[in-house]
Design an enzyme around this catalytic site. Structure first.
Site, PDB file in Angstrom:
ATOM      1  N   ARG A 114     -44.534 -10.122  52.753  1.00  0.00           N
ATOM      2  CA  ARG A 114     -44.215 -11.167  53.737  1.00  0.00           C
ATOM      3  C   ARG A 114     -45.530 -11.562  54.388  1.00  0.00           C
ATOM      4  NH1 ARG A 114     -39.638 -11.457  58.421  1.00  0.00           N
ATOM      5  NH2 ARG A 114     -38.444 -11.956  56.560  1.00  0.00           N
ATOM      6  N   HIS A 135     -38.360 -18.671  51.534  1.00  0.00           N
ATOM      7  CA  HIS A 135     -37.748 -17.376  51.822  1.00  0.00           C
ATOM      8  C   HIS A 135     -36.636 -17.147  50.780  1.00  0.00           C
ATOM      9  CE1 HIS A 135     -36.672 -13.855  53.892  1.00  0.00           C
ATOM     10  NE2 HIS A 135     -36.163 -14.336  55.016  1.00  0.00           N
ATOM     11  N   GLN A 171     -33.674 -14.479  51.058  1.00  0.00           N
ATOM     12  CA  GLN A 171     -32.682 -14.854  52.075  1.00  0.00           C
ATOM     13  C   GLN A 171     -31.622 -15.774  51.465  1.00  0.00           C
ATOM     14  OE1 GLN A 171     -32.531 -14.239  55.691  1.00  0.00           O
ATOM     15  NE2 GLN A 171     -30.513 -15.019  55.216  1.00  0.00           N
ATOM     16  N   ASP A 188     -31.436 -22.300  61.491  1.00  0.00           N
ATOM     17  CA  ASP A 188     -32.493 -21.292  61.619  1.00  0.00           C
ATOM     18  C   ASP A 188     -33.236 -21.605  62.920  1.00  0.00           C
ATOM     19  OD1 ASP A 188     -34.409 -19.326  61.157  1.00  0.00           O
ATOM     20  OD2 ASP A 188     -35.546 -20.497  59.703  1.00  0.00           O
ATOM     21  N   CYS A 223     -29.706 -17.357  59.342  1.00  0.00           N
ATOM     22  CA  CYS A 223     -30.410 -16.244  58.674  1.00  0.00           C
ATOM     23  C   CYS A 223     -30.805 -15.146  59.653  1.00  0.00           C
ATOM     24  CB  CYS A 223     -31.624 -16.773  57.926  1.00  0.00           C
ATOM     25  SG  CYS A 223     -32.805 -17.610  58.983  1.00  0.00           S
ATOM     26  N   ARG A 272     -27.856  -9.085  52.567  1.00  0.00           N
ATOM     27  CA  ARG A 272     -29.279  -8.970  52.199  1.00  0.00           C
ATOM     28  C   ARG A 272     -29.489  -7.661  51.443  1.00  0.00           C
ATOM     29  NH1 ARG A 272     -33.125 -11.554  55.323  1.00  0.00           N
ATOM     30  NH2 ARG A 272     -34.518 -10.776  53.713  1.00  0.00           N
TER      31      ARG A 272
HETATM   32  N1  NVA Z   1     -38.037 -19.685  59.706  1.00  0.00           N
HETATM   33  C1  NVA Z   1     -38.096 -18.349  60.255  1.00  0.00           C
HETATM   34  C2  NVA Z   1     -37.270 -17.438  59.424  1.00  0.00           C
HETATM   35  C3  NVA Z   1     -37.183 -16.029  59.957  1.00  0.00           C
HETATM   36  C4  NVA Z   1     -36.378 -15.134  59.062  1.00  0.00           C
HETATM   37  C5  NVA Z   1     -39.540 -17.890  60.324  1.00  0.00           C
HETATM   38  O1  NVA Z   1     -40.287 -18.119  59.368  1.00  0.00           O
HETATM   39  O2  NVA Z   1     -39.920 -17.320  61.342  1.00  0.00           O
HETATM   40  N1   CP Z   2     -33.680 -13.253  58.131  1.00  0.00           N
HETATM   41  C1   CP Z   2     -34.760 -12.449  58.051  1.00  0.00           C
HETATM   42  O1   CP Z   2     -35.550 -12.492  57.099  1.00  0.00           O
HETATM   43  O2   CP Z   2     -34.881 -11.574  59.087  1.00  0.00           O
HETATM   44  P1   CP Z   2     -36.149 -10.713  59.438  1.00  0.00           P
HETATM   45  O3   CP Z   2     -37.227 -11.657  59.881  1.00  0.00           O
HETATM   46  O4   CP Z   2     -35.681  -9.811  60.537  1.00  0.00           O
HETATM   47  O5   CP Z   2     -36.580  -9.950  58.226  1.00  0.00           O
END
Ligand code: NVA
Ligand code: CP
Length: 299
Positions: A103, A130, A133, A218, A258, A286
């Site tokens: 990530r 993502h 997800q 989101d 999500c 998940r």
């Molecule tokens: N769009 C959000 C998703 C978190 C799971 C982010 O990138 O922070």
């Molecule tokens: N939805 C998701 O990816 O959550 P986290 O950021 O907690 O991993």
């Protein structure tokens, strides 16, 4: 030949359906306490350069449940952040591990890592997408509605990494995706789309949600977002998922997010905790879908 999961398009429609069969089987096995250890003796390295609750814990528990182990690695504890190149790191990690979950911010980092690693690389979120997800989300929709094709999803809010993976996933799996986002956040170009789903932008959220089976949102501010964030939130205010918007679908619709959610911003607590919300089943899935991904790529 190793296989990576950097974007949903790395899988064909048939491969996704097979993955969902495996996910359902793994979910069932877990529920019935049936031990299944196909990854015994295998290790997954998990590099996190951004925060996480769901992704980190579900992958870590998933590896354990499949008989393997997961190593939580933060960028600032690796030599990567002291100048060791991604190419060298990828080659070294490939000698120890059986797979890498990453990530991070720039999507190109994940592409470069995958290019130089000889083991599967899984994208656990970048600024661009993502995929794990959205695969889990489509599985959840199949579980709840009994089918995937021709399901209409109205995505309302910021157009971000999650939206991008939705475009790829909906298109591949033959779904209809209506995206309601402010014109200033509409992307100049779309990701490469394959499959026969339909993706369209409809500025007005009340129009976008008409006949939607699923309303999805989101956060308005994603990890790593910069710029005038207060202004961004103000622009997004009309794109909140609330009871009025849910009523505007004109049918019984399910609500997805999500997570993490910012209650009172992109979604009201009334809707998030309401009877049509499936967000916690979505979060649970998940685990099951990612276990299927791990078993498919690492065994
Ligand atoms: N769009 C959000 C998703 C978190 C799971 C982010 O990138 O922070
Ligand atoms: N939805 C998701 O990816 O959550 P986290 O950021 O907690 O991993």
């Amino acid at each position: 030949m190793k296989k990576d999961l950097l974007s949903i398009n790395d899988f064909s429609r048939e491969e996704v359906l097979t993955l969902f069969e495996k996910s359902a089987d793994l979910k069932d096995k877990r529920k019935n306490g049936i031990e299944h250890l196909p990854l015994k003796g295998k290790s997954l390295g998990m590099i996190f350069n951004k925060n996480s609750t769901r992704t980190r814990i579900s992958f870590e528990v998933g590896m354990y449940e499949l008989g393997g182990q997961a190593l939580f690695l933060t960028g600032d504890q690796l030599q990567l952040n002291r100048g060791e190149t991604l190419k060298d790191s990828a080659q070294v990690l490939s000698r120890y591990l059986n797979g890498i979950l990453i990530r991070t911010h720039g999507h190109q980092e994940v592409i470069d890592l995958a290019e130089h690693a000889t083991i599967p690389v899984i994208n656990g979120l970048t600024d661009l997408n993502h995929p794990v997800q959205i695969l889990a989300d489509i599985f959840t929709i199949k579980e709840k509605l009994g089918k995937i094709e021709n399901i209409k999803i109205a995505y309302v809010g910021d157009c971000n990494n999650v939206t991008y993976s939705w475009m790829t996933g909906a298109s591949l799996m033959g779904m209809e995706l209506a995206i309601a986002c402010p014109p200033e956040f509409k992307p100049d170009s779309l990701p490469a789309l394959s499959g026969n789903g339909k993706v369209e932008f409809i500025e007005d959220p009340l129009n976008a949600v008409k006949d939607a089976d699923i309303i999805y949102t989101d956060v308005w501010i994603s990890m790593g977002d910069t710029g005038d964030l207060e202004k961004k939130e103000k622009i997004l205010t009309p794109y909140q998922i609330n009871q009025k918007l849910l009523d505007a679908t004109g049918k019984k619709s399910l609500v997805m997010h999500c997570l993490p959610a910012h209650r009172g911003m992109e979604i009201t607590s009334e809707v998030l905790d309401g009877k049509d919300s499936i967000v916690f089943d979505q979060a649970e899935n998940r685990l099951h879908v990612q276990k299927a991904i791990l078993e498919t790529l690492l065994s």
